[in-house]
Design a protein around this motif. Sequence first.
Motif, PDB file in Angstrom:
ATOM      1  N   ASP A 297       0.856  -1.188   0.000  1.00 14.15           N
ATOM      2  CA  ASP A 297       0.000   0.000   0.000  1.00 14.15           C
ATOM      3  C   ASP A 297       0.889   1.234   0.000  1.00 14.15           C
ATOM      4  OD1 ASP A 297      -1.721   2.134   0.574  1.00 14.15           O
ATOM      5  OD2 ASP A 297      -3.049   0.877   1.766  1.00 14.15           O
ATOM      6  N   PHE A 298       0.897   1.934  -1.124  1.00 14.50           N
ATOM      7  CA  PHE A 298       1.789   3.085  -1.242  1.00 14.50           C
ATOM      8  C   PHE A 298       1.399   4.210  -0.292  1.00 14.50           C
ATOM      9  CE2 PHE A 298      -1.326   3.465  -4.733  1.00 14.50           C
ATOM     10  CZ  PHE A 298      -1.902   4.688  -4.443  1.00 14.50           C
ATOM     11  N   LEU A 299       0.124   4.280   0.125  1.00 10.50           N
ATOM     12  CA  LEU A 299      -0.261   5.302   1.095  1.00 10.50           C
ATOM     13  C   LEU A 299       0.362   5.011   2.460  1.00 10.50           C
ATOM     14  CD1 LEU A 299      -4.047   5.806   0.244  1.00 10.50           C
ATOM     15  CD2 LEU A 299      -2.087   7.183  -0.498  1.00 10.50           C
ATOM     16  N   VAL A 300       0.361   3.740   2.850  1.00 15.99           N
ATOM     17  CA  VAL A 300       1.022   3.343   4.098  1.00 15.99           C
ATOM     18  C   VAL A 300       2.521   3.573   3.987  1.00 15.99           C
ATOM     19  CG1 VAL A 300       1.512   1.405   5.634  1.00 15.99           C
ATOM     20  CG2 VAL A 300      -0.777   1.682   4.668  1.00 15.99           C
TER      21      VAL A 300
ATOM     22  N   GLY B 144       5.251   5.449  -2.993  1.00 13.97           N
ATOM     23  CA  GLY B 144       5.294   6.015  -1.647  1.00 13.97           C
ATOM     24  C   GLY B 144       6.348   7.093  -1.517  1.00 13.97           C
ATOM     25  N   SER B 145       7.477   6.924  -2.214  1.00 18.18           N
ATOM     26  CA  SER B 145       8.548   7.926  -2.159  1.00 18.18           C
ATOM     27  C   SER B 145       8.081   9.251  -2.738  1.00 18.18           C
ATOM     28  CB  SER B 145       9.778   7.424  -2.921  1.00 18.18           C
ATOM     29  OG  SER B 145      10.293   6.254  -2.326  1.00 18.18           O
ATOM     30  N   CYS B 146       7.390   9.195  -3.868  1.00 16.50           N
ATOM     31  CA  CYS B 146       6.892  10.428  -4.484  1.00 16.50           C
ATOM     32  C   CYS B 146       5.889  11.123  -3.569  1.00 16.50           C
ATOM     33  CB  CYS B 146       6.267  10.090  -5.834  1.00 16.50           C
ATOM     34  SG  CYS B 146       5.837  11.543  -6.833  1.00 16.50           S
ATOM     35  N   LEU B 147       4.991  10.350  -2.971  1.00 18.24           N
ATOM     36  CA  LEU B 147       4.003  10.939  -2.066  1.00 18.24           C
ATOM     37  C   LEU B 147       4.646  11.487  -0.800  1.00 18.24           C
ATOM     38  CD1 LEU B 147       1.093   8.370  -2.444  1.00 18.24           C
ATOM     39  CD2 LEU B 147       1.200  10.692  -3.370  1.00 18.24           C
TER      40      LEU B 147
ATOM     41  N   THR C 160      15.063  10.615  -6.331  1.00 19.79           N
ATOM     42  CA  THR C 160      15.360   9.765  -7.489  1.00 19.79           C
ATOM     43  C   THR C 160      14.268   8.721  -7.598  1.00 19.79           C
ATOM     44  OG1 THR C 160      17.751  10.069  -7.203  1.00 19.79           O
ATOM     45  CG2 THR C 160      17.029   8.193  -8.539  1.00 19.79           C
ATOM     46  N   LEU C 161      13.663   8.609  -8.768  1.00 15.95           N
ATOM     47  CA  LEU C 161      12.619   7.631  -9.029  1.00 15.95           C
ATOM     48  C   LEU C 161      13.086   6.691 -10.138  1.00 15.95           C
ATOM     49  CD1 LEU C 161       9.531  10.024  -8.964  1.00 15.95           C
ATOM     50  CD2 LEU C 161      10.249   8.443  -7.152  1.00 15.95           C
ATOM     51  N   VAL C 162      13.078   5.402  -9.843  1.00 19.01           N
ATOM     52  CA  VAL C 162      13.558   4.407 -10.796  1.00 19.01           C
ATOM     53  C   VAL C 162      12.369   3.564 -11.268  1.00 19.01           C
ATOM     54  CG1 VAL C 162      15.216   2.542 -11.193  1.00 19.01           C
ATOM     55  CG2 VAL C 162      15.727   4.326  -9.496  1.00 19.01           C
ATOM     56  N   GLU C 163      11.928   3.812 -12.490  1.00 20.77           N
ATOM     57  CA  GLU C 163      10.818   3.075 -13.109  1.00 20.77           C
ATOM     58  C   GLU C 163       9.629   2.919 -12.152  1.00 20.77           C
ATOM     59  OE1 GLU C 163      11.712  -0.331 -15.468  1.00 20.77           O
ATOM     60  OE2 GLU C 163      12.980   0.856 -16.811  1.00 20.77           O
ATOM     61  N   ALA C 164       9.225   4.022 -11.549  1.00 22.88           N
ATOM     62  CA  ALA C 164       8.062   4.016 -10.657  1.00 22.88           C
ATOM     63  C   ALA C 164       6.780   4.057 -11.496  1.00 22.88           C
ATOM     64  CB  ALA C 164       8.107   5.216  -9.724  1.00 22.88           C
ATOM     65  N   PRO C 165       5.794   3.202 -11.205  1.00 25.28           N
ATOM     66  CA  PRO C 165       4.571   3.148 -12.018  1.00 25.28           C
ATOM     67  C   PRO C 165       3.597   4.276 -11.693  1.00 25.28           C
ATOM     68  CG  PRO C 165       4.433   1.528 -10.266  1.00 25.28           C
ATOM     69  CD  PRO C 165       5.817   2.141 -10.178  1.00 25.28           C
ATOM     70  N   LEU C 166       4.029   5.482 -11.921  1.00 29.03           N
ATOM     71  CA  LEU C 166       3.209   6.667 -11.679  1.00 29.03           C
ATOM     72  C   LEU C 166       2.357   6.919 -12.921  1.00 29.03           C
ATOM     73  CD1 LEU C 166       6.028   8.657  -9.934  1.00 29.03           C
ATOM     74  CD2 LEU C 166       3.786   8.243  -8.883  1.00 29.03           C
TER      75      LEU C 166
ATOM     76  N   GLU D 132      -1.227  -8.624  -4.214  1.00 26.43           N
ATOM     77  CA  GLU D 132      -1.983  -8.001  -3.128  1.00 26.43           C
ATOM     78  C   GLU D 132      -1.451  -6.591  -2.933  1.00 26.43           C
ATOM     79  OE1 GLU D 132      -4.544  -9.509  -1.877  1.00 26.43           O
ATOM     80  OE2 GLU D 132      -4.136 -11.397  -2.926  1.00 26.43           O
ATOM     81  N   LEU D 133      -2.099  -5.623  -3.561  1.00 25.81           N
ATOM     82  CA  LEU D 133      -1.557  -4.272  -3.510  1.00 25.81           C
ATOM     83  C   LEU D 133      -2.630  -3.243  -3.828  1.00 25.81           C
ATOM     84  CD1 LEU D 133       0.608  -3.587  -6.717  1.00 25.81           C
ATOM     85  CD2 LEU D 133      -1.303  -5.170  -6.632  1.00 25.81           C
ATOM     86  N   ARG D 134      -2.419  -2.052  -3.288  1.00 20.03           N
ATOM     87  CA  ARG D 134      -3.212  -0.905  -3.736  1.00 20.03           C
ATOM     88  C   ARG D 134      -2.730  -0.565  -5.138  1.00 20.03           C
ATOM     89  NH1 ARG D 134      -6.251   3.000  -1.254  1.00 20.03           N
ATOM     90  NH2 ARG D 134      -5.589   2.315   0.821  1.00 20.03           N
ATOM     91  N   SER D 135      -3.641  -0.505  -6.086  1.00 17.35           N
ATOM     92  CA  SER D 135      -3.253  -0.332  -7.483  1.00 17.35           C
ATOM     93  C   SER D 135      -2.522   0.994  -7.711  1.00 17.35           C
ATOM     94  CB  SER D 135      -4.486  -0.378  -8.379  1.00 17.35           C
ATOM     95  OG  SER D 135      -4.140  -0.028  -9.719  1.00 17.35           O
ATOM     96  N   PRO D 136      -1.446   0.967  -8.496  1.00 17.46           N
ATOM     97  CA  PRO D 136      -0.792   2.225  -8.868  1.00 17.46           C
ATOM     98  C   PRO D 136      -1.728   3.203  -9.571  1.00 17.46           C
ATOM     99  CG  PRO D 136       0.643   0.376  -9.355  1.00 17.46           C
ATOM    100  CD  PRO D 136      -0.695  -0.207  -8.966  1.00 17.46           C
ATOM    101  N   ARG D 137      -2.821   2.683 -10.146  1.00 19.27           N
ATOM    102  CA  ARG D 137      -3.795   3.590 -10.776  1.00 19.27           C
ATOM    103  C   ARG D 137      -4.332   4.615  -9.776  1.00 19.27           C
ATOM    104  NH1 ARG D 137      -6.578   2.236 -15.636  1.00 19.27           N
ATOM    105  NH2 ARG D 137      -5.951   0.225 -16.545  1.00 19.27           N
ATOM    106  N   GLU D 138      -4.323   4.258  -8.495  1.00 11.26           N
ATOM    107  CA  GLU D 138      -4.882   5.146  -7.472  1.00 11.26           C
ATOM    108  C   GLU D 138      -3.902   6.238  -7.035  1.00 11.26           C
ATOM    109  OE1 GLU D 138      -6.863   3.209  -4.191  1.00 11.26           O
ATOM    110  OE2 GLU D 138      -7.081   1.369  -5.371  1.00 11.26           O
ATOM    111  N   ALA D 139      -2.673   6.137  -7.461  1.00 10.64           N
ATOM    112  CA  ALA D 139      -1.662   7.136  -7.057  1.00 10.64           C
ATOM    113  C   ALA D 139      -1.869   8.417  -7.859  1.00 10.64           C
ATOM    114  CB  ALA D 139      -0.266   6.584  -7.283  1.00 10.64           C
ATOM    115  N   GLN D 140      -2.163   9.477  -7.157  1.00 15.25           N
ATOM    116  CA  GLN D 140      -2.420  10.778  -7.790  1.00 15.25           C
ATOM    117  C   GLN D 140      -1.584  11.864  -7.111  1.00 15.25           C
ATOM    118  OE1 GLN D 140      -4.448  11.224 -10.460  1.00 15.25           O
ATOM    119  NE2 GLN D 140      -5.036   9.047 -10.520  1.00 15.25           N
TER     120      GLN D 140
END
Length: 255
Positions: free
Chosen positions: A67-70, A97-100, A113-119, A177-185
């Motif tokens: 969970d990238f929010l966690v 999570g790093s970007c957030l 630094t972001l390495v191939e992050a699915p943003l 089992e993950l919060r989808s990267p689609r939800e990262a805004q």
Amino acid sequence: MSSRTESDSPARLHVRRGGSGPPVLLVHGGLGPEVTWARQAELEREWSLIVPSRRGYAPSPPAAQQDFLVDAADLVSLIAEVPGGVHLVGYSYGGLGSCLAAEAAPGLIRSLTLVEAPLWSAAAEDESVRRLMVLSDRFAAEPANAQAEREFYALAGLAPDMLSRADIRASMAMWRELRSPREAQPRFETIAEAEIPVLVVSGEHNPGMERLCDAVAARLRGSRARLPGAGHAVPRTAAFNPTLTAFLTAAERAR
């Protein structure tokens, strides 16, 4: 990687620390930190490395899903403990999570630094990026889809011989089992307006990933590096450590 560890309470992340110099926080992706950052030990000659295991990855506390929010909340808490903040390096899912975290606490981020992050939100209209999004969704939602599994493993750079490793199989249990990267805004403009030095790195193995990383760099007013040779496992390339070191050194000098 020489280190000491800390896990003061069941709720805290397990963190390895080693080296000396300005602090660099390395955030792993779908595989654990021992695999992701296996070739970064040499950075300890110039930098103090802070290497957490994200929640759900032993020996950190268990979690029902990635969970990238966690992750972002955990990272902000960890960064706040470091005088003067950190250079933050996020790989793959760990880059979300790093970007957030950088958005939430820009004053504590010496560089990002972001390495191939699915943003995905940075280029959701691009057809090649959309194909990556669909593949990611199919892999997570359709465990019996052998074709999606093969394509996803190939994209992730997971060689067949790696599937026999117990540590990698344990990490793979979290992949669906993950919060989808689609939800990262993330609010990219918050990071850009804070004038945080940004580097976006890719491995030149997939056109959609290249387009995505170009878009992320543009949104963050950052620099781009393309380091082919290891697919998605960009930190394993011979050029990664020198490229990262040059960027971090320039960011330190600009402080």
